[in-house]
Design a protein around this motif. Structure first.
Motif, PDB file in Angstrom:
ATOM      1  N   SER A 143      10.175   6.792  81.868  1.00  0.00           N
ATOM      2  CA  SER A 143       9.330   7.436  82.871  1.00  0.00           C
ATOM      3  C   SER A 143      10.205   8.141  83.891  1.00  0.00           C
ATOM      4  N   LEU A 144       9.564   9.045  84.640  1.00  0.00           N
ATOM      5  CA  LEU A 144      10.261   9.909  85.585  1.00  0.00           C
ATOM      6  C   LEU A 144       9.799   9.596  87.005  1.00  0.00           C
ATOM      7  N   PRO A 145      10.627   8.943  87.816  1.00  0.00           N
ATOM      8  CA  PRO A 145      10.280   8.758  89.233  1.00  0.00           C
ATOM      9  C   PRO A 145      10.178  10.119  89.923  1.00  0.00           C
ATOM     10  N   GLN A 146       9.369  10.183  90.976  1.00  0.00           N
ATOM     11  CA  GLN A 146       9.187  11.430  91.695  1.00  0.00           C
ATOM     12  C   GLN A 146       9.657  11.295  93.148  1.00  0.00           C
ATOM     13  N   MET A 147       9.971  12.436  93.742  1.00  0.00           N
ATOM     14  CA  MET A 147      10.343  12.458  95.153  1.00  0.00           C
ATOM     15  C   MET A 147       9.950  13.802  95.764  1.00  0.00           C
ATOM     16  N   ALA A 148       9.839  13.799  97.095  1.00  0.00           N
ATOM     17  CA  ALA A 148       9.618  15.027  97.852  1.00  0.00           C
ATOM     18  C   ALA A 148      10.918  15.397  98.542  1.00  0.00           C
ATOM     19  N   CYS A 149      11.260  16.685  98.518  1.00  0.00           N
ATOM     20  CA  CYS A 149      12.509  17.114  99.130  1.00  0.00           C
ATOM     21  C   CYS A 149      12.416  18.583  99.528  1.00  0.00           C
ATOM     22  N   ALA A 150      13.357  18.996 100.360  1.00  0.00           N
ATOM     23  CA  ALA A 150      13.394  20.379 100.833  1.00  0.00           C
ATOM     24  C   ALA A 150      14.828  20.715 101.216  1.00  0.00           C
ATOM     25  N   ALA A 151      15.094  21.988 101.352  1.00  0.00           N
ATOM     26  CA  ALA A 151      16.423  22.445 101.775  1.00  0.00           C
ATOM     27  C   ALA A 151      16.618  22.161 103.265  1.00  0.00           C
ATOM     28  N   PRO A 152      17.850  21.873 103.695  1.00  0.00           N
ATOM     29  CA  PRO A 152      18.103  21.615 105.120  1.00  0.00           C
ATOM     30  C   PRO A 152      17.640  22.762 106.016  1.00  0.00           C
ATOM     31  N   GLY A 153      17.851  24.020 105.563  1.00  0.00           N
ATOM     32  CA  GLY A 153      17.429  25.162 106.376  1.00  0.00           C
ATOM     33  C   GLY A 153      15.936  25.196 106.591  1.00  0.00           C
ATOM     34  N   TYR A 154      15.185  24.830 105.560  1.00  0.00           N
ATOM     35  CA  TYR A 154      13.724  24.799 105.709  1.00  0.00           C
ATOM     36  C   TYR A 154      13.326  23.737 106.735  1.00  0.00           C
ATOM     37  N   LEU A 155      13.935  22.564 106.654  1.00  0.00           N
ATOM     38  CA  LEU A 155      13.566  21.477 107.565  1.00  0.00           C
ATOM     39  C   LEU A 155      13.978  21.791 109.002  1.00  0.00           C
ATOM     40  N   GLN A 156      15.081  22.497 109.174  1.00  0.00           N
ATOM     41  CA  GLN A 156      15.472  22.904 110.521  1.00  0.00           C
ATOM     42  C   GLN A 156      14.434  23.843 111.128  1.00  0.00           C
ATOM     43  N   ALA A 157      13.846  24.695 110.295  1.00  0.00           N
ATOM     44  CA  ALA A 157      12.869  25.668 110.791  1.00  0.00           C
ATOM     45  C   ALA A 157      11.485  25.066 110.979  1.00  0.00           C
TER      46      ALA A 157
END
Length: 308
Positions: free
Chosen positions: A160-174
């Motif tokens: 099975s494939l565990p899932q996660m939420a993530c984003a680029a640092p630049g996106y989170l800074q904005a």
């Protein structure tokens, strides 16, 4: 009656000319050899052997039967030997289809080791996220995530494939770092994955401590291919939610940042699938074993039965 054993016994009696010698070579009691030949004669309703106190010889029917069956037994043994050799030294062309991310991120990086172990297997990989017609497209097996409901197919779970939420640092800074799934509904952009061949988006359902939240959110871009999902995330276009094996390496390197770590989505089961009426060749078997090994050893996947 064990028909095959009876035939082998009759052939050995003819070849040795004696029930006693046949019994010794077969490592069977003499009375067992006698009963097997008698049962074979009763089954065929013909006399196969002439017996005297000094010798045993085949009747005319027995000679004809011996000639045919001895050739068939030789072919039988040859086929079994070939299959045994193929099991330890598989060869031939293997046609397999799988999602682009599974191909590029899990399988292809290990193919050099697979080739070293099985140098006579040629793998033709169809890397696509669209559904595949195994029979119509002459594919040996496919690797697919999600449930398999077609009764004409056999599906063996690889893991099975565990899932996660993530984003680029630049996106989170904005846009800031979400603290709760509800934060994704306002002030954030999602990058949504659409199932190939349809406009249906993969749902995002996150849970923590008995609380479950279905995330809808807004999206600037949606994609139907896993590589594009990752590329859009790295390009700071929004927050992705998907299998860890796609984005986990980039989280480890710092190119992406995991968010909502306390919130979990169910791991996605993944299967290797092949037609129920198709013989599973040695090359398919070793490929299945190889994929199981990948799921045991990858830090971003789970073997069958493992807890998230």
């Amino acid at each position: 009656m064990d028909y095959l054993t009876a035939v082998r016994t009759f052939v050995r009696v003819v070849e040795t000319g004696s029930f006693a010698r046949a019994a010794d070579s077969l490592q069977l009691p003499r009375n067992t050899v006698t009963k097997l030949v008698q049962a074979l004669e009763a089954h065929l309703r013909i006399k196969l052997l002439n017996r005297t106190t000094r010798r045993v010889s085949a009747t005319s029917d027995g000679v004809a039967y011996y000639e045919r069956m001895s050739r068939l037994l030789e072919e039988w043994d040859e086929v079994e030997d070939e299959l045994a050799r193929a099991r330890s030294h598989p060869r031939g062309r293997l046609r397999v289809d799988m999602g682009t991310a599974v191909a590029s991120l899990l399988l292809i990086p290990t193919l050099a080791q697979f080739h070293a172990r099985y140098p006579d297997v040629q793998i033709d990989i169809g890397a696509t996220d669209r559904p595949v017609d195994l029979v119509g497209e002459r594919v040996d097996c496919v690797i697919r995530a999600g449930s398999v409901t077609d009764p004409s197919l056999i599906a063996r779970q690889l893991g099975s494939l565990p899932q996660m939420a993530c984003a680029a640092p630049g996106y989170l800074q904005a846009h800031g770092v979400p603290a709760h799934p509800d934060d994704l509904e306002e002030g954030h952009q999602l990058i949504r994955y659409m199932f190939a061949g349809s406009n249906r988006q993969q749902p995002i359902v996150l849970a923590r401590d008995g609380e479950s939240v279905t995330v809808k959110g807004r999206h600037f871009v949606s994609v139907n291919e896993a590589g594009a999902l990752l590329a859009a995330t790295l390009s700071e276009l929004g927050i992705m939610h998907g299998p860890s094996f796609i984005c986990g390496r980039h989280v480890d390197s710092g190119a992406l940042v995991r968010v909502l770590e306390d919130w979990r989505a169910p791991a996605i089961p993944i299967y290797i699938v092949y037609p129920a009426n198709r013989h599973l060749s040695a090359r398919v078997r070793v490929f299945v074993d190889w994929m199981l090994e990948l799921f045991r050893n990858s830090p971003y996947t789970l073997p069958p039965g493992a807890a998230v």
